[in-house]
Design a protein around this motif. Structure first.
Motif, PDB file in Angstrom:
ATOM      1  N   PRO A   9       1.103  -1.292  -0.069  1.00  0.00           N
ATOM      2  CA  PRO A   9       0.346   0.253   0.395  1.00  0.00           C
ATOM      3  C   PRO A   9       0.820   1.241   0.270  1.00  0.00           C
ATOM      4  N   PRO A  10       0.822   2.693  -0.777  1.00  0.00           N
ATOM      5  CA  PRO A  10       1.418   3.506  -0.762  1.00  0.00           C
ATOM      6  C   PRO A  10       1.330   4.155   0.679  1.00  0.00           C
ATOM      7  N   ARG A  11       2.603   4.650   0.864  1.00  0.00           N
ATOM      8  CA  ARG A  11       3.218   5.510   2.506  1.00  0.00           C
ATOM      9  C   ARG A  11       2.460   6.567   2.193  1.00  0.00           C
ATOM     10  N   ARG A  12       1.797   7.101   3.287  1.00  0.00           N
ATOM     11  CA  ARG A  12       1.962   8.490   3.205  1.00  0.00           C
ATOM     12  C   ARG A  12       3.402   9.377   3.181  1.00  0.00           C
TER      13      ARG A  12
END
Length: 181
Positions: A9-12
């Motif tokens: 999942p893409p990191r913030r």
């Protein structure tokens, strides 16, 4: 067969690089403004130095002109023979404060110096007669014999005040005492 990895999942994103770039931009802007102010100040300082130099040269030039007026003025040659400026004027010599600019400071009421304008229109000078000063000597001893009277030990002395002005706001005042020949 290659193993299948599930997509992470893409990191913030934190946005720290944006803050760093903005801080560097502000620092560079402040540095640029400081350099511009410094160069502007140096330009003004060099202009002031040029104006002062120009005024000094004008004052020095007019001082040399006034010295030549004193040293080469045939009308004041009688001053070298022990006469005062007042005695010369009483005898009809044409040396006056208004026309020649040689003003007598030895009189009971000293004359107000008259401005003698220079050719540049910005500079002027005053010549003031101060009385007599020590004249020619031979090895520090006044040259007096039966044939040479005491007047040779006394020479007319003048104070020259020269004002020079530049095209800017600078003005320089020089003074010199001249003992006539």
């Amino acid at each position: 067969m290659p193993a299948f990895h599930p997509a992470r999942p893409p990191r913030r994103q934190q946005g720290i690089s944006l803050v760093i770039v903005l801080v560097l931009l502000v620092v560079m802007s402040v540095l640029g403004l400081a350099v511009m102010r410094s160069s502007g100040m140096q330009e003004r300082m060099s202009a002031n130095l040029r104006d002062r130099s120009e005024a000094f040269q004008a004052a020095e030039t007019v001082l040399r002109v006034a010295q030549q007026d004193v040293l080469g003025n045939a009308a004041i040659s009688d001053l070298q023979y022990g006469k005062t400026l007042a005695e010369m004027r009483a005898a009809g010599k044409p040396v006056t404060c208004a026309t020649d600019g040689i003003c007598d400071q030895t009189a009971a009421t000293p004359e107000t110096p008259v401005k003698m304008a220079a050719a540049d229109g910005r500079s002027f000078y005053f010549i003031e007669y101060l009385g007599t000063g020590k004249g020619s000597t031979l090895q520090g001893v006044c040259e007096t014999t039966a044939a040479i009277s005491n007047y040779q030990c006394q020479r007319p002395m003048f104070r020259i005040t020269a004002h020079g002005r530049s095209r800017g706001l600078s003005e320089v005042v020089l003074q010199a005492n001249v003992v006539s020949r």
